[in-house]
Design an enzyme around this catalytic site. Structure first.
Site, short mmCIF file in Angstrom:
data_model
loop_
_atom_site.label_atom_id
_atom_site.label_comp_id
_atom_site.label_asym_id
_atom_site.label_seq_id
_atom_site.Cartn_x
_atom_site.Cartn_y
_atom_site.Cartn_z
N ARG A 290 0.85 -1.20 0.00
CA ARG A 290 0.00 0.00 0.00
C ARG A 290 0.88 1.25 0.00
O ARG A 290 0.99 1.94 -0.99
CB ARG A 290 -0.98 -0.02 1.17
N ASP A 291 1.58 1.52 1.10
CA ASP A 291 2.47 2.68 1.10
C ASP A 291 3.57 2.49 0.06
O ASP A 291 4.01 3.44 -0.60
CB ASP A 291 3.09 2.88 2.49
N HIS B 151 3.51 4.06 -3.53
CA HIS B 151 4.01 5.40 -3.85
C HIS B 151 5.40 5.34 -4.48
O HIS B 151 5.74 6.15 -5.35
CB HIS B 151 4.07 6.26 -2.59
N SER C 116 3.39 10.87 8.81
CA SER C 116 3.36 10.87 7.35
C SER C 116 4.51 11.62 6.72
O SER C 116 4.93 11.32 5.60
CB SER C 116 2.05 11.49 6.85
N HIS D 217 2.95 4.37 12.71
CA HIS D 217 3.27 4.33 11.28
C HIS D 217 4.36 5.37 11.06
O HIS D 217 4.09 6.57 11.06
CB HIS D 217 2.03 4.66 10.44
N HIS E 43 7.80 7.07 9.04
CA HIS E 43 8.54 7.24 7.79
C HIS E 43 9.98 7.56 8.12
O HIS E 43 10.30 8.06 9.20
CB HIS E 43 7.91 8.32 6.91
N TYR F 258 4.23 15.95 3.56
CA TYR F 258 3.60 14.66 3.29
C TYR F 258 4.49 13.86 2.34
O TYR F 258 4.82 14.32 1.25
CB TYR F 258 2.23 14.92 2.67
#
EC number: 4.1.3.39
Length: 340
Positions: free
Chosen positions: A16-17, A20, A170, A199, A201, A290
């Site tokens: 999913r992520d 990108h 995010s 979550h 990054h 983002y």
């Protein structure tokens, strides 16, 4: 219960992520191969959708190589143990899309809003619960509000029926103290039965460190991806987090070496742009932008003869949030008109 005695719920987001990182172009064969490897390695759930969630395939966010339902069905064909998860952003996906994803095999949904807009998630959370889904509230760009305000938004999602609430970095902009403060605020505000998740990054190279701190503060679920496959500099690399958890003596229930093999042999060769901390992805974390704005900003920079870093820093200055991808071109044109 301490970290060593409780089982960490390992939530993979490669499908999913990770969309990108390759502009949502996974083939069905790629998806099946990755899902099979993750399932055999023992992860608890595998999130599957366009990078921007159900129905994200669009001009604004980028068209996917396949539909969400095709990707979910491909995963459902091969997994035997892991639950299939998906992501829904109210305003992009609808409850009708969620029902279709459920029918295709999804049993976990993360309903994602900006960190100050939990109120728009009520209909979707309530509907997910009516389907019997494992229903998660997902507060994106959690660095953009205070720990206290984040806790207020988390309580809203809990009141709608979410049984787990995520702190979502995010922009990859938070440090360990930021994470610690937000989990303490959530734990104080939420019912003890409500789980929490992280979550992260990796834009400041803190994805694994922040995930470890979250678990130390009582976090139940950890998102990560093979080879860090995700927006910006990627998510917390799954195999790295598991290796660190293993060294700490934590119970994660996964096969570290199988994850290492999957990361290097299956996922990394698919990257058309390295998922790493570099000039552009570091700018994301530094400016609090983002993470999925990266590829869009690089396209705009090439088109208008600008530096992607300049676009990203200006997006951060303007405090743009997820869903405002259309503003990237506006920012680029403003920079052309008014060069520094």
């Amino acid at each position: 219960m301490n970290e060593k005695s409780r089982k960490i719920y390992v939530s993979d987001v490669t499908l999913r992520d990770g969309m990108h990182a390759i502009r949502h172009q996974y083939s069905l064969a790629d998806v099946g191969r990755i899902a099979r490897a993750l399932d055999q390695a023992g992860v608890d759930s595998i999130e599957v959708a366009h990078g921007d969630g159900l129905r994200g395939s669009s001009f604004n966010y980028g068209f996917g190589a396949h539909t969400d339902l095709e990707w979910i069905a491909a995963v459902a064909e091969v997994v035997e143990q892991a639950k299939i998860a998906t992501l829904l952003l109210p305003g992009i996906g609808t409850i009708h899309d969620l029902k279709a994803a459920y029918d295709a095999g999804a049993r976990v949904v993360r309903v994602a809003t900006h960190c100050t807009e939990a109120d728009i998630s009520r209909q979707h959370i309530e509907y997910a619960r009516s389907l019997g889904m494992d229903t998660v509230g997902f507060l994106m760009m959690s660095h953009m509000t205070t720990p206290e305000n984040l806790a207020v938004e988390a309580r809203k999602m809990e009141s709608y029926g979410a049984t787990c609430i995520y702190v979502v970095d995010s922009g990859g902009a938070m440090n360990m103290n930021d994470i610690r403060d937000r989990f303490r605020a959530l734990k104080e505000a939420l019912d003890p039965a409500t789980q929490t998740g992280i979550h992260a990054h990796h834009n400041l190279s803190l994805g694994v460190a922040n995930s470890i701190v979250a678990v130390e503060e009582g976090c139940d679920r950890v998102d990560a991806s093979l080879a860090g496959m995700g927006a910006g500099a990627g998510n917390a690399p799954l195999e790295v987090f598991i290796a660190a958890a293993e060294r700490l003596g934590w119970n994660h229930g996964t096969d570290l070496y199988a994850l290492m093999d999957a990361a290097d042999d299956i996922v990394r060769p698919l990257q058309d742009r390295p998922v790493r901390v570099d000039r552009e992805t570091l700018a994301l974390g530094y400016a609090g932008v983002y993470s999925s704005f990266l590829r869009h900003s690089e396209v705009a920079a090439d088109r208008y003869g600008l530096k992607a870093v300049d676009i990203l820093v200006e997006l951060g200055r303007r405090k743009m949030v997820g869903g405002q991808e259309d503003m990237i071109v506006d920012v680029a044109l403003d920079l052309l008109r008014n060069p520094a």
